[in-house]
Design an enzyme around this catalytic site. Sequence first.
Site, mmCIF file in Angstrom:
data_model
loop_
_atom_site.group_PDB
_atom_site.id
_atom_site.type_symbol
_atom_site.label_atom_id
_atom_site.label_comp_id
_atom_site.label_asym_id
_atom_site.label_seq_id
_atom_site.Cartn_x
_atom_site.Cartn_y
_atom_site.Cartn_z
ATOM 1 C CG HIS A 186 7.018 5.587 -2.723
ATOM 2 N ND1 HIS A 186 7.176 6.101 -3.989
ATOM 3 C CD2 HIS A 186 5.730 5.131 -2.682
ATOM 4 C CE1 HIS A 186 6.056 5.981 -4.675
ATOM 5 N NE2 HIS A 186 5.164 5.393 -3.903
ATOM 6 C CG ASP A 213 -2.100 0.979 0.995
ATOM 7 O OD1 ASP A 213 -2.638 1.018 -0.121
ATOM 8 O OD2 ASP A 213 -2.476 1.688 1.945
ATOM 9 C CB SER A 214 2.446 3.104 -2.108
ATOM 10 O OG SER A 214 1.812 2.716 -3.308
ATOM 11 N N GLY A 260 -0.352 8.037 -11.070
ATOM 12 C CA GLY A 260 -0.740 8.677 -9.821
ATOM 13 C C GLY A 260 -0.382 10.159 -9.829
ATOM 14 C CE1 TYR A 261 -3.001 12.972 -6.021
ATOM 15 C CE2 TYR A 261 -2.348 10.786 -5.298
ATOM 16 C CZ TYR A 261 -3.299 11.781 -5.388
ATOM 17 O OH TYR A 261 -4.546 11.594 -4.830
ATOM 18 C CG ASP A 262 4.693 9.109 -10.406
ATOM 19 O OD1 ASP A 262 4.667 9.216 -9.170
ATOM 20 O OD2 ASP A 262 4.920 8.030 -10.995
#
Length: 206
Positions: A184, A72-73, A157-159
């Site tokens: 991460h 989960d990240s 994602g938010y990259d």
Amino acid sequence: MARPLLILGTHNRKKGIELVDLLAPVGLELRTLADLPDAIEVVEDGDTFQANARKKAIEQAIHLKKWVLGEDSGLAVDALGGLPGVYSARYSGAGATDDSNNQKLLLELAEAPPSKRAAHYVCHAVIASPVGEIMAEAVGYCHGVMLATPAGAGGFGYDPLFEIREYHRTFGELGSTAKACLSHRARAIGQLIPRLRQLVAAGEWT
């Protein structure tokens, strides 16, 4: 001789590709939940990344009777008190997409000056045996700052909003090679690899 099988507990195609690349040095056979029609949907109702990762690994492993990596990240933004946090993938509500999540985040940070845009990615990863026993666990972090406009088309994602300060580039701009060293997820999986090798060498993988 068949290679030991590890199930990657994700339906996310891009995340699956990233995990396969990161785990390649171990020499395992790797499959995602998309490859398993009998996989279950685990409800991610934990209030921490660790709780969700453990839940996904344990429940899926017991159901499939196979070794499973649960992960989960997400993103934590200082100015938002650590949000989106565990809600990162569904931040903009039902039917959330990467684009809608990014748009919501941009709106919430619209008044935040550069000095208040510090953020970090978190990844908690867990390996569970076929009986649901946690055999390895690791957490990785990556610190950066949120931009006011997206940059780069890579990653997910938010990259495109997450800039690595040392490189003055977002993960969307840096590409997969740099992300495999700095992210991460890369840091968490890197910690797991020695333990995975130990388990395979010890004959634990059945």
